[in-house]
Design a protein around this motif. Structure first.
Motif, PDB file in Angstrom:
ATOM      1  N   GLN A  42       5.845   9.085  -9.911  1.00 48.06           N
ATOM      2  CA  GLN A  42       5.298   7.857 -10.014  1.00 48.06           C
ATOM      3  C   GLN A  42       6.040   6.550 -10.654  1.00 48.06           C
ATOM      4  N   ILE A  43       7.159   7.006 -11.158  1.00 44.65           N
ATOM      5  CA  ILE A  43       7.893   6.025 -11.939  1.00 44.65           C
ATOM      6  C   ILE A  43       9.232   5.639 -10.999  1.00 44.65           C
ATOM      7  N   HIS A  48       8.623   2.419  -3.611  1.00 46.59           N
ATOM      8  CA  HIS A  48       8.276   3.169  -2.375  1.00 46.59           C
ATOM      9  C   HIS A  48       6.688   2.908  -2.215  1.00 46.59           C
ATOM     10  N   TRP A  49       6.157   3.687  -3.375  1.00 42.07           N
ATOM     11  CA  TRP A  49       4.815   3.772  -2.956  1.00 42.07           C
ATOM     12  C   TRP A  49       3.681   2.565  -2.981  1.00 42.07           C
ATOM     13  N   TRP A  50       4.404   1.673  -3.685  1.00 41.27           N
ATOM     14  CA  TRP A  50       3.856   0.247  -3.735  1.00 41.27           C
ATOM     15  C   TRP A  50       3.771  -0.383  -2.505  1.00 41.27           C
ATOM     16  N   ILE A  51       4.947  -0.330  -1.715  1.00 48.05           N
ATOM     17  CA  ILE A  51       5.115  -0.926  -0.643  1.00 48.05           C
ATOM     18  C   ILE A  51       4.095  -0.110   0.427  1.00 48.05           C
ATOM     19  N   LYS A  52       4.227   1.135   0.350  1.00 41.60           N
ATOM     20  CA  LYS A  52       3.437   1.854   1.306  1.00 41.60           C
ATOM     21  C   LYS A  52       1.882   2.088   1.030  1.00 41.60           C
ATOM     22  N   VAL A  57      -1.015  -3.460   2.826  1.00 35.80           N
ATOM     23  CA  VAL A  57      -2.222  -4.047   3.166  1.00 35.80           C
ATOM     24  C   VAL A  57      -2.091  -5.456   4.165  1.00 35.80           C
ATOM     25  N   PHE A  58      -1.081  -6.102   3.793  1.00 43.28           N
ATOM     26  CA  PHE A  58      -0.628  -7.310   4.393  1.00 43.28           C
ATOM     27  C   PHE A  58      -0.237  -7.137   5.587  1.00 43.28           C
ATOM     28  N   ARG A  59       0.339  -6.125   6.074  1.00 42.11           N
ATOM     29  CA  ARG A  59       1.068  -6.034   7.365  1.00 42.11           C
ATOM     30  C   ARG A  59      -0.210  -5.717   8.391  1.00 42.11           C
ATOM     31  N   LYS A  60       0.077  -6.581   9.502  1.00 40.57           N
ATOM     32  CA  LYS A  60      -0.997  -6.098  10.669  1.00 40.57           C
ATOM     33  C   LYS A  60      -1.029  -5.036  11.162  1.00 40.57           C
ATOM     34  N   ASP A  61       0.115  -4.079  11.162  1.00 33.47           N
ATOM     35  CA  ASP A  61       0.077  -2.946  11.799  1.00 33.47           C
ATOM     36  C   ASP A  61      -0.674  -1.788  11.058  1.00 33.47           C
ATOM     37  N   THR A  62      -0.952  -2.025   9.691  1.00 34.12           N
ATOM     38  CA  THR A  62      -1.662  -1.074   8.963  1.00 34.12           C
ATOM     39  C   THR A  62      -3.238  -1.163   9.162  1.00 34.12           C
ATOM     40  N   HIS A  63      -3.456  -1.974   9.899  1.00 37.38           N
ATOM     41  CA  HIS A  63      -5.004  -2.252  10.353  1.00 37.38           C
ATOM     42  C   HIS A  63      -5.215  -1.530  11.783  1.00 37.38           C
ATOM     43  N   LYS A  64      -4.209  -1.155  12.332  1.00 39.93           N
ATOM     44  CA  LYS A  64      -4.526  -0.368  13.653  1.00 39.93           C
ATOM     45  C   LYS A  64      -4.599   1.146  13.549  1.00 39.93           C
TER      46      LYS A  64
END
Length: 283
Positions: A42-43, A48-52, A57-64
């Motif tokens: 977690q540290i 890594h986990w923040w980006i994932k 959320v702000f990437r278009k492909d995550t809504h597909k």
């Protein structure tokens, strides 16, 4: 002693034994073990986990979705569904109740439990994904019952143990859904709505309960049933539309309260650390 008092007495005795002597030790111990095994993931893997998660959320492909008929949900829908289960009664009523009972020092132990609990939750999700399977409708199904039966049960001499634990988990999960997963939330929502909008109304009672309470509860039941009966796709779709606004309102509300009481932030932290190591706070 009334039946309600008897039930409360028995429940308090069970809770004091299960949670104080067993539950907390297992929860914190498991979190500590998984934290050590993953080398404090977690540290060390914060970026890594923040980006994932939040970052994706702000990437278009995550809504597909992965496919129209795959029975899956998008990353954003999965995130919203997970947030829906964490933002609410536990964060508001649960925290306030803990502070009332254990004092300001209880916040410190909630921080510790949250930090270690990250890896417990992470491990549960990893196991759930690894041992998931498709149901009759083609949707993914996963959870502790699957990795207990198929994971723990795959070890030599543990097949029956895994199956029994999987069944017990399912039974306890069903029972918990009526209590911590239902009654607590409905009770808080009903009381808040009634005090905010219907406090001046003197309604008749049905079976000792105000008609207003019945009406609010029945309405929530209809809405909840409409979402749940629709299955995974409808739950994810509903969460995708509602949770972002709920999360924003939660954060903004918290910030407003902080700014209103900004002069008390320093003394607040002082009280948390001052009373953190008392028996009352830890309990």
């Amino acid at each position: 002693m009334s039946i309600v008092d008897q039930i409360t007495s028995v429940n308090d005795a069970i809770n004091s034994f299960v949670w104080v002597r067993i539950g907390l030790v297992l929860l914190l111990g498991t979190g500590l073990i998984t934290t050590v095994i993953t080398k404090c993931f977690q540290i060390t893997h914060l970026k890594h986990w923040w980006i994932k998660t939040i970052g994706s959320v702000f990437r278009k492909d995550t809504h597909k979705k992965l496919g129209r008929n795959s029975g899956s949900v998008s990353q954003f829908q999965a995130l919203c569904t997970a947030l829906a289960a964490t933002i609410g009664t536990g964060n508001i009523a649960g925290v306030s109740a803990a502070i009332c009972i254990g004092g300001p020092g209880a916040v410190f132990w909630m921080w510790i439990a949250a930090f270690l609990g990250m890896m417990t939750n992470f491990s549960e999700n990893i196991l759930g994904i690894y041992y998931r399977r498709r149901n009759a409708e083609g949707e993914w199904s996963g959870g502790a019952m699957y990795y207990l039966k198929d994971g723990l049960g795959s070890y030599k001499g543990c097949k029956k143990v895994g199956s029994v634990l999987a069944v017990l988990f399912s039974i306890f999960a069903i029972l918990a859904s009526f209590g911590i997963g239902n009654m607590g939330q409905i009770n808080k929502i009903t009381l808040n709505i009634k005090s905010a909008f219907f406090s001046d109304i003197s309604a008749s009672e049905i079976a000792g309960v105000s008609f207003v309470n019945w009406a609010i509860g029945f309405t929530l039941m209809i809405i909840g049933g409409f979402v749940i009966i629709g299955g995974l796709q409808r739950i994810a779709s509903f969460a995708e539309k509602v949770v972002p606004f709920m999360a924003i309102a939660y954060v903004i509300g918290s910030l407003i309260i902080m700014f209103i009481h900004i002069g008390s932030i320093g003394p607040m932290f002082a009280s948390i650390f001052k009373f953190a190591f008392g028996i009352k706070a830890a309990a």
